[in-house]
Design a protein around this motif. Structure first.
Motif, PDB file in Angstrom:
ATOM      1  N   THR A 151      -7.893   3.501  -1.846  1.00  0.00           N
ATOM      2  CA  THR A 151      -8.103   3.352  -3.496  1.00  0.00           C
ATOM      3  C   THR A 151      -7.174   2.882  -4.110  1.00  0.00           C
ATOM      4  O   THR A 151      -5.620   3.482  -4.622  1.00  0.00           O
ATOM      5  CB  THR A 151      -7.873   5.235  -4.007  1.00  0.00           C
ATOM      6  OG1 THR A 151      -9.851   5.599  -3.125  1.00  0.00           O
ATOM      7  CG2 THR A 151      -9.285   4.783  -5.404  1.00  0.00           C
ATOM      8  N   PRO A 152      -7.214   2.395  -5.351  1.00  0.00           N
ATOM      9  CA  PRO A 152      -6.336   1.685  -6.146  1.00  0.00           C
ATOM     10  C   PRO A 152      -5.301   2.959  -6.792  1.00  0.00           C
ATOM     11  O   PRO A 152      -6.005   3.490  -7.388  1.00  0.00           O
ATOM     12  CB  PRO A 152      -6.606   0.679  -7.000  1.00  0.00           C
ATOM     13  CG  PRO A 152      -7.519   0.337  -6.287  1.00  0.00           C
ATOM     14  CD  PRO A 152      -8.754   1.046  -5.349  1.00  0.00           C
ATOM     15  N   LEU A 153      -4.202   2.779  -6.956  1.00  0.00           N
ATOM     16  CA  LEU A 153      -3.810   3.632  -8.046  1.00  0.00           C
ATOM     17  C   LEU A 153      -4.281   3.492  -9.127  1.00  0.00           C
ATOM     18  O   LEU A 153      -4.658   2.056  -9.333  1.00  0.00           O
ATOM     19  CB  LEU A 153      -1.725   3.164  -7.631  1.00  0.00           C
ATOM     20  CG  LEU A 153      -1.648   3.306  -6.576  1.00  0.00           C
ATOM     21  CD1 LEU A 153       0.134   2.924  -6.796  1.00  0.00           C
ATOM     22  CD2 LEU A 153      -1.184   5.307  -6.074  1.00  0.00           C
ATOM     23  N   ALA A 174      -1.324  -2.091  -9.297  1.00  0.00           N
ATOM     24  CA  ALA A 174      -2.111  -0.937  -8.555  1.00  0.00           C
ATOM     25  C   ALA A 174      -2.415  -1.325  -6.689  1.00  0.00           C
ATOM     26  O   ALA A 174      -3.565  -1.797  -6.449  1.00  0.00           O
ATOM     27  CB  ALA A 174      -3.331  -1.358  -9.310  1.00  0.00           C
ATOM     28  N   VAL A 175      -1.020  -1.391  -6.386  1.00  0.00           N
ATOM     29  CA  VAL A 175      -1.825  -0.853  -4.382  1.00  0.00           C
ATOM     30  C   VAL A 175      -2.758   0.292  -4.483  1.00  0.00           C
ATOM     31  O   VAL A 175      -2.875   1.247  -4.851  1.00  0.00           O
ATOM     32  CB  VAL A 175      -0.327  -1.152  -4.053  1.00  0.00           C
ATOM     33  CG1 VAL A 175       1.227  -2.110  -4.032  1.00  0.00           C
ATOM     34  CG2 VAL A 175       0.116   0.084  -3.339  1.00  0.00           C
ATOM     35  N   PRO A 176      -3.678   0.134  -3.198  1.00  0.00           N
ATOM     36  CA  PRO A 176      -3.999   1.061  -2.661  1.00  0.00           C
ATOM     37  C   PRO A 176      -2.915   2.720  -2.325  1.00  0.00           C
ATOM     38  O   PRO A 176      -2.117   1.477  -1.725  1.00  0.00           O
ATOM     39  CB  PRO A 176      -5.192   0.365  -1.307  1.00  0.00           C
ATOM     40  CG  PRO A 176      -4.314  -1.026  -1.485  1.00  0.00           C
ATOM     41  CD  PRO A 176      -3.593  -1.436  -2.333  1.00  0.00           C
ATOM     42  N   LEU A 177      -3.602   2.907  -1.906  1.00  0.00           N
ATOM     43  CA  LEU A 177      -3.415   4.827  -1.897  1.00  0.00           C
ATOM     44  C   LEU A 177      -4.369   5.349  -0.114  1.00  0.00           C
ATOM     45  O   LEU A 177      -5.389   4.547  -1.488  1.00  0.00           O
ATOM     46  CB  LEU A 177      -2.987   5.876  -2.828  1.00  0.00           C
ATOM     47  CG  LEU A 177      -2.831   6.888  -2.418  1.00  0.00           C
ATOM     48  CD1 LEU A 177      -1.789   7.245  -2.126  1.00  0.00           C
ATOM     49  CD2 LEU A 177      -3.365   8.133  -3.531  1.00  0.00           C
ATOM     50  N   TYR A 178      -3.922   5.413   0.899  1.00  0.00           N
ATOM     51  CA  TYR A 178      -4.494   5.878   1.450  1.00  0.00           C
ATOM     52  C   TYR A 178      -3.955   7.020   1.851  1.00  0.00           C
ATOM     53  O   TYR A 178      -2.447   7.421   1.929  1.00  0.00           O
ATOM     54  CB  TYR A 178      -4.772   5.327   2.576  1.00  0.00           C
ATOM     55  CG  TYR A 178      -4.411   4.224   3.081  1.00  0.00           C
ATOM     56  CD1 TYR A 178      -6.098   3.330   3.006  1.00  0.00           C
ATOM     57  CD2 TYR A 178      -3.820   3.233   2.502  1.00  0.00           C
ATOM     58  CE1 TYR A 178      -6.225   1.889   3.234  1.00  0.00           C
ATOM     59  CE2 TYR A 178      -4.254   1.012   2.659  1.00  0.00           C
ATOM     60  CZ  TYR A 178      -5.149   0.911   2.632  1.00  0.00           C
ATOM     61  OH  TYR A 178      -6.169  -0.181   2.234  1.00  0.00           O
ATOM     62  N   ALA A 205       0.911  -1.155  -0.001  1.00  0.00           N
ATOM     63  CA  ALA A 205      -0.042  -0.100  -0.210  1.00  0.00           C
ATOM     64  C   ALA A 205       0.558   1.117   0.216  1.00  0.00           C
ATOM     65  O   ALA A 205       1.979   1.515   0.083  1.00  0.00           O
ATOM     66  CB  ALA A 205      -0.970  -0.006   1.437  1.00  0.00           C
ATOM     67  N   VAL A 206      -0.138   2.113  -0.660  1.00  0.00           N
ATOM     68  CA  VAL A 206       1.002   4.027  -0.611  1.00  0.00           C
ATOM     69  C   VAL A 206       0.067   4.588   0.917  1.00  0.00           C
ATOM     70  O   VAL A 206      -1.004   4.661   0.274  1.00  0.00           O
ATOM     71  CB  VAL A 206       1.088   3.980  -1.510  1.00  0.00           C
ATOM     72  CG1 VAL A 206       1.584   6.085  -1.655  1.00  0.00           C
ATOM     73  CG2 VAL A 206       2.170   3.689  -2.719  1.00  0.00           C
ATOM     74  N   GLY A 207       0.631   5.295   1.189  1.00  0.00           N
ATOM     75  CA  GLY A 207      -0.010   6.440   2.823  1.00  0.00           C
ATOM     76  C   GLY A 207       0.925   7.613   1.927  1.00  0.00           C
ATOM     77  O   GLY A 207       2.084   7.713   1.962  1.00  0.00           O
ATOM     78  N   ILE A 208      -0.466   8.197   2.635  1.00  0.00           N
ATOM     79  CA  ILE A 208       0.354   9.569   2.465  1.00  0.00           C
ATOM     80  C   ILE A 208       0.314  10.785   3.231  1.00  0.00           C
ATOM     81  O   ILE A 208      -1.263   9.862   3.822  1.00  0.00           O
ATOM     82  CB  ILE A 208       0.042  10.308   1.054  1.00  0.00           C
ATOM     83  CG1 ILE A 208      -0.898  10.695   0.850  1.00  0.00           C
ATOM     84  CG2 ILE A 208       0.563   9.711   0.388  1.00  0.00           C
ATOM     85  CD1 ILE A 208      -1.790  11.274  -0.550  1.00  0.00           C
ATOM     86  N   THR A 235      -5.018   8.058  -7.812  1.00  0.00           N
ATOM     87  CA  THR A 235      -6.093   6.977  -8.433  1.00  0.00           C
ATOM     88  C   THR A 235      -7.443   7.733  -8.922  1.00  0.00           C
ATOM     89  O   THR A 235      -7.902   7.394 -10.198  1.00  0.00           O
ATOM     90  CB  THR A 235      -6.925   7.418  -7.051  1.00  0.00           C
ATOM     91  OG1 THR A 235      -7.489   8.380  -6.736  1.00  0.00           O
ATOM     92  CG2 THR A 235      -5.302   6.820  -5.995  1.00  0.00           C
ATOM     93  N   GLY A 236      -6.961   9.185  -9.634  1.00  0.00           N
ATOM     94  CA  GLY A 236      -8.073   9.693 -10.197  1.00  0.00           C
ATOM     95  C   GLY A 236     -10.013   9.408 -10.027  1.00  0.00           C
ATOM     96  O   GLY A 236     -10.111  10.208  -9.746  1.00  0.00           O
TER      97      GLY A 236
END
Length: 269
Positions: free
Chosen positions: A170-172, A184-188, A33-36, A121-122
């Motif tokens: 939300t998937p990349l 397409a890992v999820p972005l949080y 996953a990616v977290g920002i 993610t759009g």
């Protein structure tokens, strides 16, 4: 006035994420996953094609003094709903009030983390922690504040959808995943930078305190119940962990002081 090219934020985010992905591959690690996290209150105004209509207005832009005073008069319970003793020119609400007063128009308004989320993610998603500091989201009731929205002349559909920090992934988007070298890992979106820094430093229980020297000097404490700010130098809000709250105190000139000391003690050249 303090502004920045919105695409500069995007380029910087992509550069940092590509480097992180390369490091993960070099160490044979799997990215799940990616977290920002984000500085709060920097915002981007967009048209109906999700293109910026002006430079991003950075949180340190302190022009909306008159609008902050107007908001204070209209929202006497602001400390309870927003975690600031009174509206600040640095907040999203007075900034948007100024945008509208100047006769400008836009289809939607995204905070910085929401803008990066959109480009990755759009979809424009945010979190209740950062919006809870904006003046628009009622942290006591856990919903948008209709009186604050009316002051800015917008409805909630003009803002990003929000959820508690790090709860909705939300998937990349395919193009972003390819550019980053990731699946397409999820972005949080995980909250403001100070809260994420405190968690990273191990502050995950009530009574623990974190101190950070950056643009501002911040002392940050995790709470188990909503806290009320006692001065203009304190901010309270929704915490980074389920059922948590935070209270922080800040000295906003710390970065300028450190820079001045650097020039005094180590002159360039």
């Amino acid at each position: 006035a303090v502004t920045c090219d919105p695409e500069r934020y995007v380029r910087t985010a992509f550069r940092a994420l590509r480097a992180a992905a390369r490091t993960a591959r070099a160490q044979d690690l799997r990215v799940r996953a990616v977290g920002i996290s984000s500085q709060a209150q920097t915002y981007v105004a967009l048209d109906d094609r999700n293109q910026p209509v002006q430079p991003a207005v950075v949180w340190t832009d302190a022009r909306p003094v008159e609008e902050a005073a107007q908001a204070a008069e209209a929202l006497p319970d602001f400390a309870r709903t927003s975690g600031f003793l009174r509206p600040s020119p640095l907040q999203f609400l007075p900034k948007l009030m100024r945008f509208r007063r100047e006769g400008r128009s836009a289809e939607r308004f995204l905070l910085l983390n929401e803008w990066i989320h959109l480009r990755l993610t759009g979809q424009a998603r945010g979190d209740t922690m950062i919006q809870g500091m904006s003046g628009f989201y009622d942290i006591a009731r856990g919903e948008w504040n209709p009186r604050a929205l009316a002051l800015a002349g917008i409805g909630p559909e003009r803002l990003a959808s929000v959820a508690p920090p790090a709860t909705v992934g939300t998937p990349l988007a395919a193009a972003a995943a390819r550019a980053l070298g990731l699946p397409a890992v999820p972005l949080y979106t995980c909250g403001n930078d100070q809260s994420c820094a405190a968690l990273g430093a191990g502050v995950d229980d009530v009574g623990e305190v974190f101190c950070n020297f950056g643009t501002a000097l911040v002392v940050y404490a995790l709470k188990d119940r909503p806290a009320a700010p006692a001065t203009d130098d304190q901010i309270a809000g929704i915490g980074p962990l389920p059922g948590s709250w935070f209270l922080l105190a800040l000295e906003s000139e710390c970065g300028n002081l450190v820079e001045g000391l650097a020039r005094l003690l180590a002159p360039r050249g």
